[in-house]
Motif scaffolding. Structure first.
Motif, PDB file in Angstrom:
ATOM      1  N   CYS A 104       0.844  -0.995   0.034  1.00  0.00           N
ATOM      2  CA  CYS A 104       0.006  -0.089   0.036  1.00  0.00           C
ATOM      3  C   CYS A 104       0.827   1.128  -0.156  1.00  0.00           C
ATOM      4  N   ASP A 105       0.461   2.181  -0.628  1.00  0.00           N
ATOM      5  CA  ASP A 105       1.170   3.340  -0.823  1.00  0.00           C
ATOM      6  C   ASP A 105       0.395   4.684  -0.522  1.00  0.00           C
ATOM      7  N   VAL A 106      -0.852   4.668   0.168  1.00  0.00           N
ATOM      8  CA  VAL A 106      -1.782   5.663   0.489  1.00  0.00           C
ATOM      9  C   VAL A 106      -1.488   6.326   1.913  1.00  0.00           C
ATOM     10  N   HIS A 107      -1.262   7.623   1.884  1.00  0.00           N
ATOM     11  CA  HIS A 107      -0.952   8.416   3.075  1.00  0.00           C
ATOM     12  C   HIS A 107      -2.512   8.785   3.623  1.00  0.00           C
ATOM     13  N   GLU A 108      -2.530   8.686   4.854  1.00  0.00           N
ATOM     14  CA  GLU A 108      -3.829   9.246   5.554  1.00  0.00           C
ATOM     15  C   GLU A 108      -3.143   9.832   6.777  1.00  0.00           C
ATOM     16  N   ASN A 109      -4.355  10.989   7.180  1.00  0.00           N
ATOM     17  CA  ASN A 109      -4.146  11.672   8.391  1.00  0.00           C
ATOM     18  C   ASN A 109      -5.025  10.818   9.555  1.00  0.00           C
ATOM     19  N   CYS A 110      -4.575  10.706  10.737  1.00  0.00           N
ATOM     20  CA  CYS A 110      -5.571  10.110  11.524  1.00  0.00           C
ATOM     21  C   CYS A 110      -6.675  10.825  11.924  1.00  0.00           C
ATOM     22  N   ALA A 111      -7.833  10.443  11.844  1.00  0.00           N
ATOM     23  CA  ALA A 111      -9.185  11.119  12.005  1.00  0.00           C
ATOM     24  C   ALA A 111      -9.158  11.948  13.388  1.00  0.00           C
ATOM     25  N   ASN A 112      -8.590  11.334  14.284  1.00  0.00           N
ATOM     26  CA  ASN A 112      -8.426  11.904  15.741  1.00  0.00           C
ATOM     27  C   ASN A 112      -8.125  13.335  15.646  1.00  0.00           C
ATOM     28  N   GLU A 113      -8.621  14.379  15.777  1.00  0.00           N
ATOM     29  CA  GLU A 113      -8.109  15.691  15.586  1.00  0.00           C
ATOM     30  C   GLU A 113      -6.859  15.952  16.561  1.00  0.00           C
ATOM     31  N   ALA A 114      -7.083  15.281  17.743  1.00  0.00           N
ATOM     32  CA  ALA A 114      -5.767  15.312  18.641  1.00  0.00           C
ATOM     33  C   ALA A 114      -4.829  14.533  18.323  1.00  0.00           C
ATOM     34  N   CYS A 115      -4.589  14.023  17.137  1.00  0.00           N
ATOM     35  CA  CYS A 115      -3.521  13.209  16.735  1.00  0.00           C
ATOM     36  C   CYS A 115      -2.935  13.485  15.422  1.00  0.00           C
ATOM     37  N   HIS A 116      -3.823  13.319  14.601  1.00  0.00           N
ATOM     38  CA  HIS A 116      -3.546  13.798  13.236  1.00  0.00           C
ATOM     39  C   HIS A 116      -2.395  13.197  12.497  1.00  0.00           C
ATOM     40  N   LEU A 117      -2.099  11.992  13.171  1.00  0.00           N
ATOM     41  CA  LEU A 117      -0.602  11.349  12.525  1.00  0.00           C
ATOM     42  C   LEU A 117      -0.689  11.009  10.880  1.00  0.00           C
ATOM     43  N   LEU A 118       0.241  11.525  10.274  1.00  0.00           N
ATOM     44  CA  LEU A 118       0.298  11.038   8.904  1.00  0.00           C
ATOM     45  C   LEU A 118       1.023   9.509   8.845  1.00  0.00           C
ATOM     46  N   PHE A 119       0.263   8.424   8.217  1.00  0.00           N
ATOM     47  CA  PHE A 119       0.759   7.358   8.142  1.00  0.00           C
ATOM     48  C   PHE A 119       0.153   6.759   6.886  1.00  0.00           C
ATOM     49  N   ILE A 120       0.425   5.444   6.486  1.00  0.00           N
ATOM     50  CA  ILE A 120       0.166   4.675   5.256  1.00  0.00           C
ATOM     51  C   ILE A 120      -1.063   3.565   5.674  1.00  0.00           C
ATOM     52  N   GLN A 121      -1.961   3.810   5.063  1.00  0.00           N
ATOM     53  CA  GLN A 121      -3.210   2.937   5.522  1.00  0.00           C
ATOM     54  C   GLN A 121      -3.925   2.451   4.493  1.00  0.00           C
ATOM     55  N   CYS A 122      -4.188   1.205   4.176  1.00  0.00           N
ATOM     56  CA  CYS A 122      -5.054   0.480   3.246  1.00  0.00           C
ATOM     57  C   CYS A 122      -6.374   0.727   3.221  1.00  0.00           C
ATOM     58  N   ALA A 123      -7.349   0.597   2.193  1.00  0.00           N
ATOM     59  CA  ALA A 123      -8.595   0.668   2.492  1.00  0.00           C
ATOM     60  C   ALA A 123      -9.324  -0.184   3.435  1.00  0.00           C
ATOM     61  N   GLU A 124      -8.902  -1.553   3.616  1.00  0.00           N
ATOM     62  CA  GLU A 124      -9.538  -2.402   4.506  1.00  0.00           C
ATOM     63  C   GLU A 124      -9.412  -1.942   6.085  1.00  0.00           C
ATOM     64  N   CYS A 125      -8.053  -1.464   6.373  1.00  0.00           N
ATOM     65  CA  CYS A 125      -7.760  -0.820   7.670  1.00  0.00           C
ATOM     66  C   CYS A 125      -8.585   0.535   7.977  1.00  0.00           C
ATOM     67  N   LYS A 126      -8.469   1.418   6.861  1.00  0.00           N
ATOM     68  CA  LYS A 126      -9.227   2.490   6.979  1.00  0.00           C
ATOM     69  C   LYS A 126     -10.648   2.404   7.401  1.00  0.00           C
ATOM     70  N   GLU A 127     -11.455   1.481   6.568  1.00  0.00           N
ATOM     71  CA  GLU A 127     -12.897   1.151   7.242  1.00  0.00           C
ATOM     72  C   GLU A 127     -13.004   0.542   8.609  1.00  0.00           C
ATOM     73  N   LYS A 128     -12.057  -0.468   8.883  1.00  0.00           N
ATOM     74  CA  LYS A 128     -11.880  -1.246  10.061  1.00  0.00           C
ATOM     75  C   LYS A 128     -11.562  -0.233  11.289  1.00  0.00           C
TER      76      LYS A 128
END
Length: 343
Positions: free
Chosen positions: A273-297
Protein backbone atom coordinates in the motif's frame (compact mmCIF):
# COMPACT_ATOMS: atom_id res chain seq x y z
CA UNK A 1 -8.91 45.66 2.16
CA UNK A 2 -9.23 41.87 2.41
CA UNK A 3 -5.93 40.20 3.30
CA UNK A 4 -7.34 37.00 4.77
CA UNK A 5 -9.64 34.09 3.89
CA UNK A 6 -13.34 34.73 4.43
CA UNK A 7 -14.44 31.15 3.71
CA UNK A 8 -13.70 27.95 5.59
CA UNK A 9 -12.17 24.99 3.79
CA UNK A 10 -15.57 23.25 3.87
CA UNK A 11 -17.34 26.25 2.36
CA UNK A 12 -14.66 26.63 -0.31
CA UNK A 13 -14.88 22.94 -1.23
CA UNK A 14 -18.65 23.26 -1.72
CA UNK A 15 -18.19 26.28 -4.00
CA UNK A 16 -15.54 24.51 -6.10
CA UNK A 17 -17.77 21.47 -6.50
CA UNK A 18 -20.78 23.62 -7.40
CA UNK A 19 -18.83 25.64 -9.97
CA UNK A 20 -17.62 22.50 -11.74
CA UNK A 21 -14.60 24.28 -13.26
CA UNK A 22 -11.24 22.55 -13.70
CA UNK A 23 -8.34 23.70 -11.56
CA UNK A 24 -4.60 23.20 -12.03
CA UNK A 25 -2.25 22.26 -9.19
CA UNK A 26 1.04 24.12 -9.64
CA UNK A 27 4.27 24.61 -7.72
CA UNK A 28 7.22 26.93 -8.21
CA UNK A 29 10.06 28.51 -6.28
CA UNK A 30 12.63 31.22 -6.80
CA UNK A 31 15.59 32.34 -4.76
CA UNK A 32 15.79 36.14 -4.94
CA UNK A 33 16.35 39.07 -2.63
CA UNK A 34 13.03 40.41 -1.32
CA UNK A 35 13.33 43.56 0.77
CA UNK A 36 9.89 44.19 2.29
CA UNK A 37 8.47 40.68 2.69
CA UNK A 38 5.22 41.83 4.33
CA UNK A 39 4.46 44.23 1.49
CA UNK A 40 5.23 41.54 -1.09
CA UNK A 41 3.06 39.05 0.79
CA UNK A 42 0.11 41.46 0.75
CA UNK A 43 0.64 42.21 -2.94
CA UNK A 44 0.44 38.52 -3.81
CA UNK A 45 -2.61 37.88 -1.64
CA UNK A 46 -4.59 40.76 -3.13
CA UNK A 47 -3.89 39.84 -6.77
CA UNK A 48 -4.12 36.07 -6.39
CA UNK A 49 -7.30 36.20 -4.33
CA UNK A 50 -8.94 38.07 -7.23
CA UNK A 51 -7.94 35.18 -9.52
CA UNK A 52 -9.39 32.60 -7.10
CA UNK A 53 -5.91 31.17 -6.46
CA UNK A 54 -5.66 28.82 -3.48
CA UNK A 55 -2.57 27.30 -1.92
CA UNK A 56 0.31 27.55 0.50
CA UNK A 57 2.98 30.16 -0.23
CA UNK A 58 6.05 31.04 1.84
CA UNK A 59 7.77 34.38 1.35
CA UNK A 60 11.16 35.22 2.89
CA UNK A 61 14.00 37.64 2.28
CA UNK A 62 15.66 34.83 0.27
CA UNK A 63 12.74 34.24 -2.12
CA UNK A 64 9.41 32.47 -2.57
CA UNK A 65 8.18 28.86 -2.37
CA UNK A 66 4.66 28.24 -3.65
CA UNK A 67 2.22 25.35 -4.02
CA UNK A 68 -1.00 26.49 -5.65
CA UNK A 69 -4.35 25.60 -7.14
CA UNK A 70 -5.41 27.90 -9.99
CA UNK A 71 -8.64 27.81 -12.02
CA UNK A 72 -7.67 26.62 -15.50
CA UNK A 73 -9.54 29.55 -17.02
CA UNK A 74 -7.37 31.97 -14.98
CA UNK A 75 -4.04 30.28 -15.69
CA UNK A 76 -2.91 32.74 -18.36
CA UNK A 77 -3.89 35.70 -16.20
CA UNK A 78 -1.95 34.15 -13.33
CA UNK A 79 1.17 33.75 -15.50
CA UNK A 80 0.75 37.30 -16.76
CA UNK A 81 0.77 38.56 -13.19
CA UNK A 82 3.90 36.57 -12.39
CA UNK A 83 5.61 38.19 -15.35
CA UNK A 84 4.94 41.64 -13.86
CA UNK A 85 7.26 40.68 -10.97
CA UNK A 86 10.81 41.06 -12.26
CA UNK A 87 12.39 38.03 -10.59
CA UNK A 88 9.41 35.78 -11.38
CA UNK A 89 9.19 36.59 -15.10
CA UNK A 90 9.35 33.28 -16.98
CA UNK A 91 9.72 31.24 -13.79
CA UNK A 92 9.32 27.49 -14.36
CA UNK A 93 5.92 26.25 -13.21
CA UNK A 94 5.71 22.61 -12.17
CA UNK A 95 2.21 21.47 -13.16
CA UNK A 96 0.98 18.38 -11.33
CA UNK A 97 0.80 15.08 -13.20
CA UNK A 98 -2.45 14.15 -11.48
CA UNK A 99 -4.95 16.99 -11.08
CA UNK A 100 -7.40 17.36 -8.20
CA UNK A 101 -9.73 20.34 -7.87
CA UNK A 102 -9.55 20.01 -4.07
CA UNK A 103 -5.75 20.00 -3.72
CA UNK A 104 -5.89 23.30 -1.78
CA UNK A 105 -8.90 24.92 -0.13
CA UNK A 106 -7.48 28.17 1.24
CA UNK A 107 -5.05 30.86 0.14
CA UNK A 108 -2.26 31.12 2.70
CA UNK A 109 0.63 33.50 1.99
CA UNK A 110 2.99 33.48 4.97
CA UNK A 111 6.16 35.41 5.75
CA UNK A 112 8.91 33.11 6.99
CA UNK A 113 12.59 33.40 7.86
CA UNK A 114 13.36 30.94 5.06
CA UNK A 115 11.38 29.41 2.21
CA UNK A 116 12.70 25.97 3.24
CA UNK A 117 13.71 25.19 6.82
CA UNK A 118 17.32 24.11 6.23
CA UNK A 119 18.95 25.25 9.48
CA UNK A 120 21.89 26.73 7.54
CA UNK A 121 23.69 30.02 8.06
CA UNK A 122 23.66 31.38 4.52
CA UNK A 123 26.34 33.94 5.37
CA UNK A 124 28.93 31.17 5.71
CA UNK A 125 28.88 30.03 2.06
CA UNK A 126 28.01 31.20 -1.44
CA UNK A 127 24.39 30.16 -1.96
CA UNK A 128 24.61 31.10 -5.66
CA UNK A 129 27.43 28.60 -6.37
CA UNK A 130 24.99 25.82 -7.16
CA UNK A 131 25.37 22.39 -8.72
CA UNK A 132 24.89 21.57 -12.39
CA UNK A 133 21.23 21.30 -13.42
CA UNK A 134 20.37 18.27 -15.54
CA UNK A 135 17.18 17.30 -17.36
CA UNK A 136 15.54 13.88 -17.28
CA UNK A 137 17.60 12.44 -20.14
CA UNK A 138 20.91 13.62 -18.70
CA UNK A 139 19.80 12.44 -15.26
CA UNK A 140 19.06 8.91 -16.55
CA UNK A 141 22.53 8.74 -18.10
CA UNK A 142 24.26 10.08 -14.99
CA UNK A 143 22.67 7.65 -12.55
CA UNK A 144 23.84 4.68 -14.61
CA UNK A 145 27.46 5.82 -14.20
CA UNK A 146 29.25 3.63 -11.60
CA UNK A 147 31.01 6.76 -10.33
CA UNK A 148 27.69 8.38 -9.43
CA UNK A 149 26.14 8.48 -5.98
CA UNK A 150 22.41 9.22 -6.20
CA UNK A 151 20.85 10.87 -3.15
CA UNK A 152 17.22 11.52 -2.26
CA UNK A 153 17.02 14.90 -0.47
CA UNK A 154 13.53 14.25 0.91
CA UNK A 155 12.33 12.90 4.24
CA UNK A 156 11.67 9.27 5.16
CA UNK A 157 7.88 9.42 4.73
CA UNK A 158 8.34 10.80 1.19
CA UNK A 159 10.92 8.31 -0.09
CA UNK A 160 9.09 5.42 1.58
CA UNK A 161 6.35 5.46 -1.06
CA UNK A 162 8.58 6.28 -4.04
CA UNK A 163 12.17 6.88 -5.04
CA UNK A 164 14.64 6.37 -7.87
CA UNK A 165 16.30 3.00 -8.29
CA UNK A 166 19.55 2.63 -6.32
CA UNK A 167 19.11 5.98 -4.54
CA UNK A 168 20.36 6.61 -1.03
CA UNK A 169 17.23 7.46 0.99
CA UNK A 170 18.25 8.95 4.36
CA UNK A 171 16.06 7.90 7.29
CA UNK A 172 15.47 11.47 8.44
CA UNK A 173 12.50 13.52 9.61
CA UNK A 174 13.59 16.87 8.20
CA UNK A 175 15.62 18.38 5.36
CA UNK A 176 18.06 19.93 7.84
CA UNK A 177 18.74 16.46 9.28
CA UNK A 178 19.55 15.06 5.84
CA UNK A 179 22.30 17.59 5.08
CA UNK A 180 24.71 16.42 7.80
CA UNK A 181 23.66 12.76 7.47
CA UNK A 182 24.52 12.68 3.77
CA UNK A 183 27.79 14.56 4.19
CA UNK A 184 28.91 12.10 6.86
CA UNK A 185 27.92 9.07 4.78
CA UNK A 186 29.75 10.32 1.67
CA UNK A 187 32.75 11.93 3.40
CA UNK A 188 35.23 9.61 1.63
CA UNK A 189 33.86 10.38 -1.84
CA UNK A 190 33.96 14.17 -2.07
CA UNK A 191 36.47 14.12 -4.94
CA UNK A 192 36.06 10.78 -6.74
CA UNK A 193 32.26 10.50 -7.05
CA UNK A 194 29.55 12.47 -8.84
CA UNK A 195 26.98 13.60 -6.26
CA UNK A 196 23.58 13.62 -7.96
CA UNK A 197 20.58 14.88 -5.98
CA UNK A 198 16.84 15.07 -6.47
CA UNK A 199 13.76 16.19 -4.53
CA UNK A 200 10.08 16.90 -5.21
CA UNK A 201 10.30 20.07 -7.29
CA UNK A 202 13.95 21.08 -7.04
CA UNK A 203 13.96 23.66 -4.26
CA UNK A 204 15.78 21.61 -1.63
CA UNK A 205 18.52 20.68 -4.10
CA UNK A 206 19.11 24.35 -4.95
CA UNK A 207 20.39 25.10 -1.46
CA UNK A 208 21.88 21.65 -0.81
CA UNK A 209 24.02 21.70 -3.95
CA UNK A 210 25.65 25.01 -2.97
CA UNK A 211 26.14 23.72 0.58
CA UNK A 212 27.85 20.51 -0.56
CA UNK A 213 30.13 22.39 -2.95
CA UNK A 214 31.10 24.56 0.00
CA UNK A 215 31.78 21.36 1.97
CA UNK A 216 34.26 20.13 -0.64
CA UNK A 217 32.25 17.98 -3.05
CA UNK A 218 33.81 18.53 -6.47
CA UNK A 219 31.12 17.15 -8.82
CA UNK A 220 27.61 18.16 -7.78
CA UNK A 221 24.49 17.74 -9.94
CA UNK A 222 20.78 18.25 -9.35
CA UNK A 223 17.66 17.12 -11.18
CA UNK A 224 16.11 20.30 -12.56
CA UNK A 225 12.45 20.62 -11.64
CA UNK A 226 12.68 17.58 -9.40
CA UNK A 227 10.52 14.47 -9.68
CA UNK A 228 7.53 16.48 -10.95
CA UNK A 229 9.36 17.77 -14.02
CA UNK A 230 11.18 14.45 -14.50
CA UNK A 231 7.85 12.60 -14.81
CA UNK A 232 6.62 15.15 -17.34
CA UNK A 233 9.74 14.86 -19.49
CA UNK A 234 9.70 11.07 -19.33
CA UNK A 235 6.14 11.11 -20.66
CA UNK A 236 6.71 13.76 -23.34
CA UNK A 237 10.04 12.42 -24.60
CA UNK A 238 9.19 8.72 -24.14
CA UNK A 239 12.20 8.13 -21.89
CA UNK A 240 12.77 5.19 -19.58
CA UNK A 241 11.16 5.88 -16.22
CA UNK A 242 13.63 5.09 -13.45
CA UNK A 243 11.37 6.27 -10.62
CA UNK A 244 9.53 3.62 -8.64
CA UNK A 245 6.19 4.30 -6.99
CA UNK A 246 4.58 7.59 -5.95
CA UNK A 247 5.89 11.11 -5.57
CA UNK A 248 4.76 12.51 -2.20
CA UNK A 249 3.21 15.98 -2.59
CA UNK A 250 2.26 18.54 0.05
CA UNK A 251 -1.41 19.06 -0.66
CA UNK A 252 -4.63 17.12 -0.09
CA UNK A 253 -3.65 14.52 -2.70
CA UNK A 254 -0.52 13.51 -0.70
CA UNK A 255 0.90 11.69 -3.70
CA UNK A 256 1.14 11.44 -7.49
CA UNK A 257 1.64 8.04 -9.10
CA UNK A 258 4.77 8.01 -11.27
CA UNK A 259 4.97 4.24 -11.83
CA UNK A 260 2.71 1.29 -11.07
CA UNK A 261 5.19 -0.05 -8.49
CA UNK A 262 3.93 -0.15 -4.90
CA UNK A 263 7.08 -0.24 -2.79
CA UNK A 264 5.65 0.44 0.69
CA UNK A 265 3.18 -1.28 2.97
CA UNK A 266 0.20 -0.47 5.15
CA UNK A 267 1.53 0.55 8.54
CA UNK A 268 -1.26 -1.36 10.27
CA UNK A 269 -1.56 -4.72 8.49
CA UNK A 270 1.55 -4.90 6.27
CA UNK A 271 -0.06 -5.43 2.85
CA UNK A 272 1.32 -3.56 -0.17
CA UNK A 273 0.00 0.00 0.00
CA UNK A 274 1.23 3.55 -0.67
CA UNK A 275 -1.76 5.69 0.38
CA UNK A 276 -1.02 8.25 3.09
CA UNK A 277 -3.78 9.23 5.51
CA UNK A 278 -4.02 11.55 8.49
CA UNK A 279 -5.47 10.04 11.65
CA UNK A 280 -9.10 11.16 11.96
CA UNK A 281 -8.62 11.91 15.66
CA UNK A 282 -8.02 15.68 15.60
CA UNK A 283 -5.88 15.41 18.73
CA UNK A 284 -3.52 13.10 16.84
CA UNK A 285 -3.63 13.80 13.08
CA UNK A 286 -0.67 11.44 12.53
CA UNK A 287 0.39 10.95 8.90
CA UNK A 288 0.71 7.24 8.10
CA UNK A 289 0.12 4.66 5.37
CA UNK A 290 -3.25 2.91 5.57
CA UNK A 291 -4.96 0.48 3.19
CA UNK A 292 -8.68 0.70 2.38
CA UNK A 293 -9.56 -2.30 4.58
CA UNK A 294 -7.76 -0.90 7.63
CA UNK A 295 -9.24 2.54 6.97
CA UNK A 296 -12.74 1.09 7.19
CA UNK A 297 -11.92 -1.14 10.15
CA UNK A 298 -10.17 1.64 12.11
CA UNK A 299 -12.47 4.54 11.11
CA UNK A 300 -9.48 6.22 9.45
CA UNK A 301 -7.59 6.21 12.78
CA UNK A 302 -4.05 5.09 13.61
CA UNK A 303 -4.91 3.19 16.81
CA UNK A 304 -7.78 1.77 18.86
CA UNK A 305 -7.30 4.59 21.35
CA UNK A 306 -7.70 7.22 18.63
CA UNK A 307 -10.68 5.35 17.23
CA UNK A 308 -12.43 5.51 20.60
CA UNK A 309 -11.76 9.24 20.90
CA UNK A 310 -12.86 9.88 17.31
CA UNK A 311 -16.21 8.19 17.98
CA UNK A 312 -16.99 10.36 21.00
CA UNK A 313 -19.40 13.29 20.62
CA UNK A 314 -17.62 16.35 19.21
CA UNK A 315 -17.93 18.40 22.41
CA UNK A 316 -16.33 15.59 24.42
CA UNK A 317 -13.45 15.45 21.92
CA UNK A 318 -12.96 19.22 22.28
CA UNK A 319 -12.91 18.90 26.08
CA UNK A 320 -10.24 16.20 25.90
CA UNK A 321 -8.09 18.39 23.62
CA UNK A 322 -8.40 21.52 25.71
CA UNK A 323 -5.05 22.78 26.94
CA UNK A 324 -3.09 20.00 25.26
CA UNK A 325 -0.68 20.11 22.34
CA UNK A 326 -0.79 17.64 19.45
CA UNK A 327 0.18 14.17 20.68
CA UNK A 328 2.11 13.43 17.49
CA UNK A 329 4.48 16.24 16.56
CA UNK A 330 4.83 17.15 12.91
CA UNK A 331 8.26 15.54 12.49
CA UNK A 332 7.11 12.14 13.79
CA UNK A 333 5.20 11.23 10.66
CA UNK A 334 4.78 7.46 10.43
CA UNK A 335 6.97 6.73 13.46
CA UNK A 336 4.33 6.21 16.15
CA UNK A 337 4.81 3.01 18.21
CA UNK A 338 1.15 2.12 17.56
CA UNK A 339 2.03 1.34 13.93
CA UNK A 340 3.18 -2.26 13.69
CA UNK A 341 4.56 -2.14 10.13
CA UNK A 342 6.10 1.32 10.08
CA UNK A 343 9.42 1.81 8.30
Amino acid sequence: MQLYNTLSAKERAALIQEAGHERLTISFYKYAHIGNTSLFRNHLFIHWNELDVLGRIYVAHEGINAQLSVPAENFEAFKKHLDTISFLKGVRLNIAIEQDNMSFLKLKVKVRKKIVADGLNDDTFDVTNKGIHVDAEEFNTLIEDPDTVLVDMRNHYESEIGHFKNAITPDVDTFRDSLDTIEAELADHKEDKKLVMYCTGGIRCEKASAYYKHKGFKQVYQLEGGIIEYARQVENKKLENKFMGKNFVFDHRRGERISEDVISQCHQCGIACDVHENCANEACHLLFIQCAECKEKMDNCCSEECKQVHNLPYEEQKALRKGKGASNKIFKKGRSPVLKFKK
